[in-house]
Design an enzyme around this catalytic site. Structure first.
Site, PDB file in Angstrom:
ATOM      1  N   HIS A  69      -6.345  -9.680  -4.335  1.00 39.76           N
ATOM      2  CA  HIS A  69      -5.360  -8.644  -3.979  1.00 39.76           C
ATOM      3  C   HIS A  69      -4.193  -8.662  -4.971  1.00 39.76           C
ATOM      4  O   HIS A  69      -3.034  -8.503  -4.584  1.00 39.76           O
ATOM      5  CB  HIS A  69      -4.846  -8.843  -2.550  1.00 39.76           C
ATOM      6  N   ARG A 117       0.837  -1.205   0.000  1.00 40.16           N
ATOM      7  CA  ARG A 117       0.000   0.000   0.000  1.00 40.16           C
ATOM      8  C   ARG A 117       0.870   1.252   0.000  1.00 40.16           C
ATOM      9  O   ARG A 117       0.555   2.235  -0.649  1.00 40.16           O
ATOM     10  CB  ARG A 117      -0.947  -0.023   1.200  1.00 40.16           C
ATOM     11  N   GLU A 176      -2.096   1.555   4.434  1.00 40.37           N
ATOM     12  CA  GLU A 176      -2.880   2.482   3.610  1.00 40.37           C
ATOM     13  C   GLU A 176      -2.648   3.937   3.987  1.00 40.37           C
ATOM     14  O   GLU A 176      -2.611   4.816   3.122  1.00 40.37           O
ATOM     15  CB  GLU A 176      -4.377   2.162   3.734  1.00 40.37           C
ATOM     16  N   ASP A 211       0.129  -6.755  -3.333  1.00 44.61           N
ATOM     17  CA  ASP A 211      -1.277  -6.416  -3.126  1.00 44.61           C
ATOM     18  C   ASP A 211      -1.743  -5.624  -4.335  1.00 44.61           C
ATOM     19  O   ASP A 211      -0.968  -5.371  -5.273  1.00 44.61           O
ATOM     20  CB  ASP A 211      -1.496  -5.643  -1.824  1.00 44.61           C
ATOM     21  N   TRP A 231      -0.982  -2.778   8.318  1.00 45.88           N
ATOM     22  CA  TRP A 231      -1.378  -2.418   6.955  1.00 45.88           C
ATOM     23  C   TRP A 231      -1.091  -0.929   6.756  1.00 45.88           C
ATOM     24  O   TRP A 231      -1.315  -0.114   7.654  1.00 45.88           O
ATOM     25  CB  TRP A 231      -2.848  -2.751   6.731  1.00 45.88           C
ATOM     26  N   TYR A 251      -4.059  -5.662  15.146  1.00 42.12           N
ATOM     27  CA  TYR A 251      -4.020  -4.820  13.950  1.00 42.12           C
ATOM     28  C   TYR A 251      -3.503  -3.443  14.330  1.00 42.12           C
ATOM     29  O   TYR A 251      -4.229  -2.610  14.868  1.00 42.12           O
ATOM     30  CB  TYR A 251      -5.395  -4.764  13.287  1.00 42.12           C
ATOM     31  N   PHE A 252      -2.240  -3.208  14.022  1.00 44.57           N
ATOM     32  CA  PHE A 252      -1.584  -1.969  14.434  1.00 44.57           C
ATOM     33  C   PHE A 252      -1.886  -0.807  13.490  1.00 44.57           C
ATOM     34  O   PHE A 252      -1.395   0.300  13.699  1.00 44.57           O
ATOM     35  CB  PHE A 252      -0.075  -2.174  14.545  1.00 44.57           C
ATOM     36  N   ASP A 275      -7.058 -14.237   0.988  1.00 45.48           N
ATOM     37  CA  ASP A 275      -8.190 -13.570   1.639  1.00 45.48           C
ATOM     38  C   ASP A 275      -8.968 -12.687   0.671  1.00 45.48           C
ATOM     39  O   ASP A 275      -8.465 -12.272  -0.371  1.00 45.48           O
ATOM     40  CB  ASP A 275      -7.694 -12.729   2.817  1.00 45.48           C
ATOM     41  N   GLU A 276     -10.194 -12.404   1.052  1.00 46.37           N
ATOM     42  CA  GLU A 276     -11.044 -11.352   0.477  1.00 46.37           C
ATOM     43  C   GLU A 276     -11.201 -11.444  -1.039  1.00 46.37           C
ATOM     44  O   GLU A 276     -11.200 -10.431  -1.738  1.00 46.37           O
ATOM     45  CB  GLU A 276     -10.518  -9.968   0.887  1.00 46.37           C
TER      46      GLU A 276
END
Length: 773
Positions: free
Chosen positions: A278, A174, A486, A203, A484, A434-435, A342-343
């Site tokens: 992804h 990202r 973003e 990704d 993550w 999840y940081f 995933d996803e």
């Protein structure tokens, strides 16, 4: 950590006569994170000097000893020597004991020497890291520090980790982070005795590993159109013909250097090559990998749902992926290869003739079983190369061989079920690991993902949840944090989200469960943060912030504010009005009551000193407070705020629009009337709003104010209009409509909704308060 204190402390007369005051160490002086399994404090100290020698038996011991020696050279101005001969005293030695577990070590310190005993390199590394944290924090200085006694207490530490997998995931896709930042992160992981760095290399928004057989993956897939001025989820779809200029990638030589360096710190690098979803960056590079050969650009921001995925029906897809895996395996010697999994939105598979044929030929009843086929096939190939597969917990959908290792992120239940099916599992639930989530009040924090994981919550993490039996617990390898990226454009942004939460996680994964104590951890955190200061780490101080929660008593017409902090028994002090905290602060004990406009300032104190940022809030009582509101367009039921009096309760919303203090309208304009119950002289209306374009929340494009004395006939007295503008931040804004003093009982406010975002999505309008003055 079990601490044994000898009854007798011997103080040598020669020390007293020399005038040297030897410090007597106590349990409070042992500030190692993660907390050792067992520690015995002895009397006396070991003094480091330029005559201290590190006795080594091989090149590896020499290398790890040199890391600590270099710190002495920078901070103390002298350099201990390396030797292969044991002197009479003043030395550190390494001893091998094959009966110890792989990462265990025993550290014995007395006045003459230090001995680190371990089975191999891992234990020796961790023994040195414990010595490092026993030394004064100034050992981390890059410049000489004077008047420091480079001494550590005489102790016996017996230590080993609770879990074998203690990791951190860095998302390089990202936002791209270069080799130097990855190397720095490895150093910081080792300091906390973490042993896994999981690199998310692929990704939608970027392919970050050089693949020599497929050069377009980094010529095209590593670069996207620069939309960094727009918030992540509001970025527009990219034209595939527009050249990307923002991004980067790591060469295979750079990755090999990272792997080699990590090995010297007992850290395994786990590569993640996403599939089947992804992967927009790969499809942008090679459109034939998709079901319909569709041309797309590398997305510049958020993408949902993820429909551009690898075609599971084409043999060429698997040929491509096997070739990629071959190059990945040649670079990364890790036991595991992470394939994501995933996803995946499989709508294209449902329409693709290649996928439908694959399903028919293999007797697969639906696209979930097709994904299972995809994962199993790749697992078989990875296994044939002597490696094991890891995937996010979606790989369980449709069934998967029990030899696959599951990285469980969607909650305890899924992880427990995977364990019960015989899978090895790495627990990394969103709730604790999840940081990329906020770690403090959103008003005080940089933009992050819309979740909340404070330091104290990370410390509560336990990979073995109640649903996992003692017999099955052997399948829980450990846990890791996921960062993550973003909202993290640079290394300092990344550091802020990692530290000090990684310290809390390290203790959750290393130390015995029964020895963990939040109160104790917080006392050991302060010296660690001092080390971070020396190291130049941009750590978060969010845990030191004071937060407030408010309730409105509309009958008594007062506001009650409760102050808190996540540290145990916090010493919070406050002042009201224009006073300063210095010399005027009052210790907070009970909720504070307000009946008139007031400024509140508060802060956390430690050892009689103000720490952290000062919390400031202005509580404004206005003419509409606690009066009736009539909604001419109803608010959305998902955002009801505090009910019918939300707009006039004086309690302001935060940037967290789930805080219960916002009312919202989807597409519709806001139109309401406030009944002041009697005629009042008014001259200003303020409308409190929020904008977070990534979440589809936009400022109003127009606000009108109309007044009436009878509730029937209204006169417009003020209006402001504003065009849409790109906003890359989450922002609170009060819109002020001023007009000459007029008498009115009824105040009508109409706020115009943007209705459609630039991406064509329905827009939200959020309002927390309407102040009438």
């Amino acid at each position: 950590m079990r601490v044994l204190k000898p009854f007798l402390v011997v103080i040598f007369l020669s020390v007293l006569s020399s005038g040297y005051s030897q410090k007597i160490f106590t349990e409070k002086d042992i500030q190692i994170i993660p907390k050792p399994m067992n520690l015995v404090i002895q009397g006396g100290i070991f003094q480091f000097s330029n005559n201290t020698k590190f006795v080594v038996n091989n090149d590896f011991q020499k290398e790890i000893a040199t890391a600590l020696i270099t710190k002495f050279e920078k901070a103390a101005g002298w350099r201990p020597e390396i030797s292969n001969v044991i002197p009479q005293s003043n030395y550190i030695q390494f001893k091998v004991d094959q009966t110890l577990n792989k990462e265990a070590y025993k550290l014995e310190v007395n006045a003459k020497n230090i001995t680190i005993t371990a089975k191999g390199n891992a234990g020796f590394i961790y023994g040195l890291e414990s010595i490092r944290q026993l030394l004064p924090s100034a050992i981390e200085s890059k410049n000489i520090v004077s008047n420091i006694k480079w001494e550590i207490p005489n102790v016996i530490i017996t230590d080993e980790p609770r879990f074998q997998w203690r990791g951190l995931m860095l998302d390089l896709s990202r936002h791209f982070f270069d080799k130097n930042y990855v190397l720095e992160t490895i150093d910081r992981l080792a300091m906390l005795k973490m042993n896994v760095l999981h690199l998310h290399l692929v990704d939608d928004q970027g392919w970050r590993m050089e693949i020599k057989k497929y050069p377009k993956l980094t010529e095209v897939g590593a670069w996207r159109v620069d939309q960094e001025n727009v918030i992540w989820n509001a970025r527009l779809t990219v034209n595939p013909d527009e050249k990307g200029t923002y991004g980067g990638f790591l060469t295979q030589d750079e990755l090999k250097e990272i792997v080699k360096y990590a090995a010297t710190k007992n850290i395994e690098i786990i590569p993640e090559i996403e599939m089947p979803a992804h992967v927009s960056s790969a499809i942008a590079s090679y459109p034939e990998l998709a079901c319909f050969n569709q041309r797309i650009g590398v997305p510049s921001g958020g993408l949902w749902p993820i429909t551009d995925i690898y075609c599971a029906g084409k043999e060429t897809t698997f040929e491509f992926l096997q070739n990629v895996i071959d190059e990945v395996i040649a670079v990364f010697p890790s036991k595991y290869i992470h394939i994501g999994g995933d996803e995946a939105t499989k709508t294209n598979w449902e329409k693709c003739p290649y996928c439908q044929k694959r399903m028919k030929d293999n007797g697969l009843k639906d696209v979930h079983e097709l994904q299972s086929y995809f994962v199993k096939r790749m697992e078989k190939y990875i296994n044939s190369k002597g490696r094991k597969l890891i995937g996010w917990d979606e790989i369980l959908d449709g069934g998967i061989d029990p030899t696959a290792t599951v990285m469980s992120w969607r909650g305890d239940k899924i992880g427990a079920e995977a364990v019960q099916k015989g899978h090895d599992v790495i627990m990394t639930p969103e709730s604790h690991c999840y940081f990329n989530f906020y770690q403090g009040p959103q008003n005080e924090e940089p933009l992050a993902f819309d979740g909340y994981t404070p330091l104290s919550k990370v410390y509560e993490f336990d990979p073995i949840v109640s649903a996992i039996s003692p017999a099955d617990a052997k399948h829980v390898l450990g846990g890791q944090a996921n960062l993550w990226s973003e909202h993290l454009p640079g290394p300092k942004d990344s550091e802020y989200m990692i530290f000090p939460r990684l310290a809390a996680l390290s203790e959750a994964l290393w130390s015995p469960k029964e020895s963990r104590n939040w109160n104790d951890f917080t006392t050991r955190l302060t010296p660690l943060l001092q080390r971070y200061d020396y190291l130049g780490i941009n750590y978060s101080k969010s845990a030191y912030l004071v937060t407030a929660s408010s309730t409105a008593d509309l009958v008594q017409k007062q506001i009650n504010i409760t102050l808190k902090n996540e540290f145990p028994n916090p010493d919070i002090r406050y002042v009201l009005g224009n006073k300063t905290l210095a010399g005027n602060a009052v210790k907070y004990t009970n909720p504070i009551q307000f009946k008139e406009t007031t400024i509140l300032k508060a802060s956390l104190y430690q050892n009689e000193k103000l720490v952290g940022k000062i919390f400031t809030d202005t509580i404004i009582f206005h003419k509409a407070f606690a009066h009736k509101v009539m909604y001419l367009t109803p608010y959305n039921q998902n955002y009801k705020g505090d009910g019918p009096f939300q707009m006039v309760n004086t309690i302001r919303g935060s940037k967290n629009f789930h805080d219960g203090q916002w009312q919202a309208w989807l597409i519709n304009d806001m139109e309401l009337v406030i009944d002041l119950e009697k005629q009042e002289s008014v001259e200003q209306v303020i409308v409190g709003t929020l904008e977070n374009q990534g979440s589809g929340v936009y400022f109003p494009i127009q606000i009108k104010v109309l007044l009436s004395t009878d509730g029937i006939t209204y006169k417009e007295v003020g209006k402001i209009s504003r065009p849409f503008a790109v906003n890359a931040n989450s922002e609170l804004k009060d819109f002020k409509i001023n007009f000459g003093k007029q008498n009115a009982r009824y105040v009508k406010v109409i706020a115009g909704n943007l209705k459609k975002s630039p991406k064509g999505e329905d827009s939200w309008l959020f309002v927390d308060e309407i102040l009438v003055n």
